[in-house]
Scaffold this active site. Structure first.
Site, PDB file in Angstrom:
ATOM      1  N   LEU A 199     -29.671  60.964 -44.377  1.00 14.73           N
ATOM      2  CA  LEU A 199     -30.633  59.981 -43.896  1.00 14.73           C
ATOM      3  C   LEU A 199     -30.766  58.813 -44.855  1.00 14.73           C
ATOM      4  O   LEU A 199     -30.941  57.667 -44.453  1.00 14.73           O
ATOM      5  CB  LEU A 199     -32.010  60.641 -43.718  1.00 14.73           C
ATOM      6  CG  LEU A 199     -32.153  61.594 -42.545  1.00 14.73           C
ATOM      7  CD1 LEU A 199     -33.506  62.305 -42.605  1.00 14.73           C
ATOM      8  CD2 LEU A 199     -32.007  60.845 -41.229  1.00 14.73           C
ATOM      9  N   PHE A 251     -34.381  60.059 -56.461  1.00 14.08           N
ATOM     10  CA  PHE A 251     -34.282  61.438 -56.908  1.00 14.08           C
ATOM     11  C   PHE A 251     -33.175  62.225 -56.235  1.00 14.08           C
ATOM     12  O   PHE A 251     -32.836  63.310 -56.654  1.00 14.08           O
ATOM     13  CB  PHE A 251     -35.615  62.148 -56.663  1.00 14.08           C
ATOM     14  CG  PHE A 251     -36.751  61.443 -57.327  1.00 14.08           C
ATOM     15  CD1 PHE A 251     -36.693  61.139 -58.666  1.00 14.08           C
ATOM     16  CD2 PHE A 251     -37.863  61.075 -56.609  1.00 14.08           C
ATOM     17  CE1 PHE A 251     -37.728  60.479 -59.298  1.00 14.08           C
ATOM     18  CE2 PHE A 251     -38.911  60.426 -57.224  1.00 14.08           C
ATOM     19  CZ  PHE A 251     -38.847  60.125 -58.571  1.00 14.08           C
ATOM     20  N   GLY A 252     -32.697  61.738 -55.181  1.00 16.61           N
ATOM     21  CA  GLY A 252     -31.674  62.526 -54.528  1.00 16.61           C
ATOM     22  C   GLY A 252     -31.400  62.016 -53.139  1.00 16.61           C
ATOM     23  O   GLY A 252     -31.702  60.875 -52.790  1.00 16.61           O
ATOM     24  N   HIS A 253     -30.818  62.871 -52.402  1.00 19.91           N
ATOM     25  CA  HIS A 253     -30.440  62.517 -51.046  1.00 19.91           C
ATOM     26  C   HIS A 253     -31.387  63.166 -50.057  1.00 19.91           C
ATOM     27  O   HIS A 253     -31.927  64.242 -50.304  1.00 19.91           O
ATOM     28  CB  HIS A 253     -29.006  62.969 -50.767  1.00 19.91           C
ATOM     29  CG  HIS A 253     -28.010  62.361 -51.712  1.00 19.91           C
ATOM     30  ND1 HIS A 253     -26.829  62.970 -52.040  1.00 19.91           N
ATOM     31  CD2 HIS A 253     -28.035  61.209 -52.412  1.00 19.91           C
ATOM     32  CE1 HIS A 253     -26.164  62.209 -52.899  1.00 19.91           C
ATOM     33  NE2 HIS A 253     -26.874  61.138 -53.126  1.00 19.91           N
ATOM     34  N   VAL A 254     -31.535  62.509 -48.973  1.00 23.44           N
ATOM     35  CA  VAL A 254     -32.373  63.046 -47.908  1.00 23.44           C
ATOM     36  C   VAL A 254     -31.499  63.281 -46.687  1.00 23.44           C
ATOM     37  O   VAL A 254     -30.797  62.369 -46.235  1.00 23.44           O
ATOM     38  CB  VAL A 254     -33.537  62.091 -47.569  1.00 23.44           C
ATOM     39  CG1 VAL A 254     -34.387  62.678 -46.458  1.00 23.44           C
ATOM     40  CG2 VAL A 254     -34.383  61.820 -48.804  1.00 23.44           C
ATOM     41  N   LYS A 298     -35.074  66.727 -48.589  1.00 27.32           N
ATOM     42  CA  LYS A 298     -34.770  65.934 -49.781  1.00 27.32           C
ATOM     43  C   LYS A 298     -34.116  66.849 -50.794  1.00 27.32           C
ATOM     44  O   LYS A 298     -34.716  67.805 -51.273  1.00 27.32           O
ATOM     45  CB  LYS A 298     -36.038  65.304 -50.354  1.00 27.32           C
ATOM     46  CG  LYS A 298     -35.775  64.416 -51.563  1.00 27.32           C
ATOM     47  CD  LYS A 298     -37.041  63.783 -52.102  1.00 27.32           C
ATOM     48  CE  LYS A 298     -37.542  62.676 -51.221  1.00 27.32           C
ATOM     49  NZ  LYS A 298     -38.651  61.908 -51.853  1.00 27.32           N
ATOM     50  N   ASP A 331     -47.035  52.568 -54.274  1.00 29.45           N
ATOM     51  CA  ASP A 331     -45.723  52.032 -53.910  1.00 29.45           C
ATOM     52  C   ASP A 331     -45.660  51.747 -52.417  1.00 29.45           C
ATOM     53  O   ASP A 331     -44.679  52.051 -51.740  1.00 29.45           O
ATOM     54  CB  ASP A 331     -44.623  53.009 -54.315  1.00 29.45           C
ATOM     55  CG  ASP A 331     -43.272  52.305 -54.483  1.00 29.45           C
ATOM     56  OD1 ASP A 331     -43.253  51.058 -54.494  1.00 29.45           O
ATOM     57  OD2 ASP A 331     -42.254  52.995 -54.600  1.00 29.45           O
TER      58      ASP A 331
HETATM   59  N1  LIG Z   1     -39.323  62.399 -43.840  1.00 29.52           N
HETATM   60  C1  LIG Z   1     -38.278  61.598 -43.648  1.00 29.52           C
HETATM   61  N2  LIG Z   1     -37.792  61.420 -42.422  1.00 29.52           N
HETATM   62  C2  LIG Z   1     -36.739  60.594 -42.219  1.00 29.52           C
HETATM   63  N3  LIG Z   1     -36.118  59.928 -43.206  1.00 29.52           N
HETATM   64  C3  LIG Z   1     -36.565  60.078 -44.445  1.00 29.52           C
HETATM   65  C4  LIG Z   1     -37.661  60.918 -44.734  1.00 29.52           C
HETATM   66  N4  LIG Z   1     -37.890  60.863 -46.049  1.00 29.52           N
HETATM   67  C5  LIG Z   1     -36.981  60.040 -46.551  1.00 29.52           C
HETATM   68  N5  LIG Z   1     -36.173  59.559 -45.596  1.00 29.52           N
HETATM   69  C6  LIG Z   1     -35.062  58.636 -45.788  1.00 29.52           C
HETATM   70  O1  LIG Z   1     -34.483  58.860 -47.038  1.00 29.52           O
HETATM   71  C7  LIG Z   1     -34.601  57.700 -47.839  1.00 29.52           C
HETATM   72  C8  LIG Z   1     -34.892  58.091 -49.253  1.00 29.52           C
HETATM   73  O2  LIG Z   1     -36.051  58.890 -49.244  1.00 29.52           O
HETATM   74  P1  LIG Z   1     -37.172  58.689 -50.349  1.00 29.52           P
HETATM   75  O3  LIG Z   1     -37.481  57.237 -50.413  1.00 29.52           O
HETATM   76  O4  LIG Z   1     -38.308  59.575 -50.086  1.00 29.52           O
HETATM   77  O5  LIG Z   1     -36.411  59.186 -51.606  1.00 29.52           O
HETATM   78  P2  LIG Z   1     -36.843  58.805 -53.004  1.00 29.52           P
HETATM   79  O6  LIG Z   1     -35.925  59.448 -53.949  1.00 29.52           O
HETATM   80  O7  LIG Z   1     -38.273  59.111 -53.168  1.00 29.52           O
HETATM   81  O8  LIG Z   1     -36.600  57.242 -52.921  1.00 29.52           O
HETATM   82  P3  LIG Z   1     -37.265  56.119 -53.731  1.00 29.52           P
HETATM   83  O9  LIG Z   1     -36.159  55.568 -54.519  1.00 29.52           O
HETATM   84  O10 LIG Z   1     -37.792  55.140 -52.730  1.00 29.52           O
HETATM   85  O11 LIG Z   1     -38.332  56.725 -54.554  1.00 29.52           O
HETATM   86  C9  LIG Z   1     -35.678  56.869 -47.199  1.00 29.52           C
HETATM   87  O12 LIG Z   1     -35.492  55.522 -47.432  1.00 29.52           O
HETATM   88  C10 LIG Z   1     -35.561  57.224 -45.749  1.00 29.52           C
HETATM   89  O13 LIG Z   1     -34.578  56.426 -45.129  1.00 29.52           O
END
Ligand SMILES: Nc1ncnc2c1ncn2[C@@H]1O[C@H](COP(=O)(O)OP(=O)(O)OP(=O)(O)O)[C@@H](O)[C@H]1O
Length: 926
Positions: free
Chosen positions: A420, A425-428, A443, A539
């Site tokens: 996604l 922190f990683g991949h979603v 995640k 944020d």
């Molecule tokens: N619950 C979810 N449902 C659908 N897509 C999601 C969800 N959570 C995250 N994503 C997708 O994954 C991407 C990365 O998720 P997220 O931003 O939570 O990760 P992160 O590591 O916290 O990123 P960031 O660098 O913004 O802190 C999001 O931009 C979104 O496109």
């Protein structure tokens, strides 16, 4: 085996040990009772290197063999000493070809040496550079982790992410080797490592920084930093809440070509030309949220990599992995994040790679690492996260569907699907439960332990988990649970398939005002709830706001969120530059919660223009503009006066002047906002009595289980608004397009189904009506009894069972099926205090019922049942279209019927519904 094997393997050995300790610490911190008396420190420290290595191999193999979380898992919880088959990994210097890779994947040649190392006080006899000093009296890992969040706020040495990621490969190896020579156990090695990193950071911090946030004046010449690495690494000295620099994509040398470009621009910018803005007193922890957001999920979150944040780039393409895969996401080309290494989860060496792959890849552009051999041992054991951090902490929080059957391994039920998006922190990924047919967002974070970045990332992840597990609101992404599988942490979240607002803006352009109003109203609703919990998001921006296909908005990415205890507290330098409030940049005192309001104002502008305010400026210049000028961003003319005023309200420089989220919900820009949701077609039941079941299914398990939890605080928040507004029937906003709730599908036959009927996982309703409890009521709802009910444009959520469906706002929702239609007739005439209206108003523990004169104590609320029953039965009568004939009075008889009568009625209702559905005019007769 490449020539770098020896060096790399030494490094790996050390990192393995450190990682073990790190993960052990995580386990200890989230250890569940079932984990037994796991003495994290001793357990971790007593591990033999060979054990560690062996387990690593096991993990690696497990990963490569079955990348899916559903595969057998190796848990770090189990003592390695208990693993009889644990075997050492190949020794450094041994060419792969010479490594006898047995079934267990063990390099035979490595064993003696490892054993020797194991016997020698459990340490790997690797060289230790004399130039590296051990940190005296370094706190143990627990301490480090326990104070992880504090570390960033109290330490004096900034953990410059650049340090870890930009150390030259030789130095890195040297450091790593040094760590392995320490005589301490693995945990101690991590400490040493941290000390080394800190040491390095300290040294780095002593260098003239290109930009110094904090009381320290930036004093550097950009020339002091290598362009390729440090130019954009803002050295952020801590102030009160500072410390380790964030994870840092900031330090990532090659997150994307755009970053590189940005770097050059920055170098050439006035700011970087050695002319810092002295008036801008940049302070903070140095946390600049998600750099991953920077380019991946919306960019410009400050997390370290200013290179990705200093410039607004309009067309970065889809920063996230769209549900509709974009070439950027899938292409391994230079612009892809994978190749750019843009989003390294926790550790640069893990970022942007296919973890399952054993293919070596560059580290910091020079160094390579590889996966270790995989022993055949796969051990599954409960994960500490599964217990202590999962939804288990809240009975009302649905754990992953598989938990009921396999409570210790929720992830085993989820299969990892498409990517996604990537974040800091990683991949979603999409997670799919093939047994339940349900989706979630997984995640995946790879846990490393060998640098401060990892600790910082772990801290933020734990913080996010901790916060999300306690937040249940329709406009906040749902947290389902988490667990560690091997060296990976999986966080299971509600899947919001529409992606972020940022992504929508990038793909479809600016939003129409009605959409902006709706989204803003929902964001505000989530913020009001969040702030009622004394939690600040920090944020808020388009990239962190997800949208579902029905236009429901959910706040996400709580990695920067913080629970505050007072009205204000020292502000950390967290957030995304363009959305960052002035007081955050200047570190002046202010109401912390208000920073979200500022960011919301920026987000409104972002939605209206696709760009955040001051995007025409470079990031740092924009920060100066925000923090040191009196200017307000340009508000587009096409925004209505209400919209302009709303933005101005949000963007007041004095945080004390900004309205609260609850107050802003009363702003005309959002107050009369109608939901955007479209009617949800109600599948026709195929069989009458069985149709009951079908109907339940039709309503969807997810809907049924996603209602918000009854939360007195929520009610209090919303009821306070109600009390201010006054209860006028005219204020009732009944959105258009009534959908399922009035469908005969929701016939009284549904009433007989208890909530547990849905899937056996629903909890009893805390607000069940006598009818519900008798197993005869709750029509339409399928027994959930949930009513996110908005009256007077207020959001009041009631829930039973699972909960948290993003329902809300100016619609009346029952059982996950929103009243989308402004079919005023169904509700017209309902006056405050009128029986039917009263029944629609939650009365337990809130003020509304009291205001309406309803009993507020001891009388369960089941208004939706009453309404649904009456609506359903009215629809089944002959004069359905004759709205005046609708008798919604609670005193109207609800004659009992025989099963045959019910069936007959159901069939009639079905027929009538089929006739009426799609014909909205019948609802608009008046
Ligand atoms: N619950 C979810 N449902 C659908 N897509 C999601 C969800 N959570 C995250 N994503 C997708 O994954 C991407 C990365 O998720 P997220 O931003 O939570 O990760 P992160 O590591 O916290 O990123 P960031 O660098 O913004 O802190 C999001 O931009 C979104 O496109």
């Amino acid at each position: 085996m490449p020539s770098w094997w020896g060096k790399s393997s030494s490094k790996e050995l050390k990192k393995k040990a450190n990682k073990e300790s790190f993960i052990d610490t995580l386990h200890r911190r989230f250890k569940s009772p079932s984990d037994g008396n796991l003495n994290g420190r001793s357990g971790g420290s007593r591990r033999l290197c060979s054990d560690t290595i062996s387990e690593r191999g096991s993990l690696s193999r497990a990963v490569s063999r079955s990348p899916s979380p559903s595969s057998k898992h190796v848990s770090r919880c189990q003592s390695f000493a208990e693993r009889p088959h644990a075997q050492p990994l190949p020794l450094p210097g041994v060419h792969p070809a010479n490594v006898g890779r047995t079934d267990s994947g063990i390099g035979i040649l490595t064993k003696p040496r490892l054993e020797k190392g194991a016997n020698s006080s459990l340490f790997l006899p690797l060289p230790r550079p004399g130039c590296i000093r051990n940190r005296p009296n370094a706190p143990d890992l627990d301490g480090d982790l326990a104070t992880a969040s504090v570390s960033s706020e109290s330490t004096t040495d900034s953990d410059d992410p650049a340090d870890s990621s930009h150390r030259s490969p030789p130095a890195t190896d040297y450091d790593l080797g040094t760590r392995t020579t320490t005589t301490s156990p693995s945990s101690a090695m991590l400490k040493d490592q941290c000390a080394i990193v800190n040491h390095s950071n300290s040294k780095e911090a002593k260098k003239p920084a290109s930009l110094s946030f904090g009381n320290h004046t930036s004093s550097t010449s950009p020339k002091r930093r290598p362009i390729s690495s440090h130019v954009l690494n803002l050295q952020v000295p801590q102030h009160v809440a500072s410390g380790s620099a964030p994870d840092s994509s900031m330090s990532s040398p090659s997150r994307s070509p755009m970053r590189a470009s940005s770097t050059e621009q920055v170098i050439n910018s006035a700011f970087w030309a050695g002319k810092p803005y002295p008036d801008v007193n940049f302070l903070g922890s140095g946390h600049c949220s998600s750099p991953g957001s920077g380019y991946n999920s919306g960019h410009n979150s400050m997390g370290g990599d200013m290179s990705g944040q200093l410039f607004w780039q309009q067309s970065r393409g889809s920063p996230e992995c769209s549900p509709i895969p974009s070439p950027r996401m899938t292409s391994p080309g230079p612009s892809s994040r994978v190749q750019s290494g843009a989003v390294t989860p926790i550790h640069p060496r893990a970022g942007g790679t296919i973890i399952e792959s054993q293919t070596s890849w560059t580290d910091d552009g020079k160094q390579q690492s590889h996966r270790l051999p995989l022993p055949p041992v796969t051990i599954s054991s409960p994960s500490p996260f599964s217990h202590s951090n999962s939804a288990a902490v809240s009975p009302s929080v649905p754990r992953s569907p598989g938990r009921a059957e396999n409570p210790t391994s929720p992830g085993s039920r989820w299969k990892k699907g498409k990517l996604l998006g990537r974040g800091t922190f990683g991949h979603v990924y999409v997670g799919f439960n093939s047994e339940r047919g349900e989706l979630c967002a997984m995640k995946e974070v790879t846990l490393f332990s060998d640098d401060a970045k990892s600790k910082e990332s772990a801290k933020q992840l734990m913080q996010e988990i901790s916060l999300l597990s306690r937040l249940q609101h329709p406009n906040i992404v749902r947290y389902h649970g988490s667990e560690t599988v091997g060296d990976r942490l999986y966080i299971y979240l509600e899947y919001v398939s529409g992606g972020s607002i940022y992504k929508l803006l990038q793909e479809y352009g600016q939003l129409g005002e009605l959409v902006i109003r709706s989204y803003t109203q929902q964001i505000l609703s989530g913020l009001a709830f969040l702030h009622s919990k004394s939690t600040v998001h920090r944020d808020i921006k388009g990239a962190n706001i997800l949208v579902d296909p029905n236009g429901r908005v959910k706040l996400a990415d709580f990695g920067m969120a913080k629970h505050i205890t007072g009205q204000s507290c020292p502000l950390s330098f967290k957030g995304s530059p363009y959305w960052m409030a002035p007081e955050v940049i200047k570190n002046s005192n202010g109401c912390n919660l208000a920073v979200d309001i500022w960011s919301l104002g920026c987000t409104v502008l972002e939605m209206a223009t696709t760009k955040p305010p001051w995007s025409q400026f470079e990031g740092v210049a924009a920060m100066f503009k925000i923090g040191n000028s009196k200017d307000l961003p340009t508000i587009p003319d096409h925004l209505s006066d209400e919209g302009k005023d709303f933005v101005r309200q949000c963007l007041q420089r004095d945080p004390l002047h900004r309205p609260t989220a609850a107050q802003l919900l009363e702003h005309p820009f959002v107050k009369s906002t109608a939901p955007l949701e479209r009617p949800i077609p109600s599948p026709e039941p195929t069989d009458p009595p069985p149709g009951v079941t079908n109907g339940v299914k039709a309503m969807g398990i997810n809907q049924a289980r996603n209602f918000p939890t009854l939360d007195s605080e929520k009610l209090a928040v919303h009821s306070s608004r109600v009390s201010k507004t006054g209860l006028l029937a005219s204020d009732l906003h009944i959105p258009r397009n009534i959908s399922c709730p009035v469908s005969p599908i929701g016939s009284p036959l549904f009433h007989s189904r208890s909530p547990q009927h849905l899937n056996g996982r629903m909890s009893p309703s805390p607000i069940a009506s006598p009818r519900t409890t008798s197993g005869s009521s709750t029509p339409l709802t399928g027994g959930t009894g949930a009513i996110p009910f908005n009256h007077l444009k207020q959001s009041v959520y009631l829930q039973e069972g699972f909960g948290n469906m993003p329902y809300h706002t100016n619609g009346m929702y029952a059982n996950g099926l929103a009243y989308h239609d402004s079919s005023p007739d169904l509700f017209r005439g309902m006056q405050p205090g009128s029986p039917i209206f009263s029944e629609l108003v939650p009365c337990e523990n809130d003020l509304i019922g009291k205001q309406l004169g309803r009993p507020t104590q001891g009388e369960p609320y089941d208004g939706q049942s009453v309404l649904a029953v009456r609506v359903s039965r009215q629809l089944l009568r002959d004069h359905v279209k004759t709205k005046p004939s609708l008798d919604l009075s609670p005193n109207s008889p609800l004659p009992s019927r025989t099963g045959a009568e019910e069936t007959s009625m159901f069939n009639k209702g079905k027929e009538r519904w089929n006739k009426f559905k799609g014909d909205e005019t019948w609802l608009e007769a008046d």
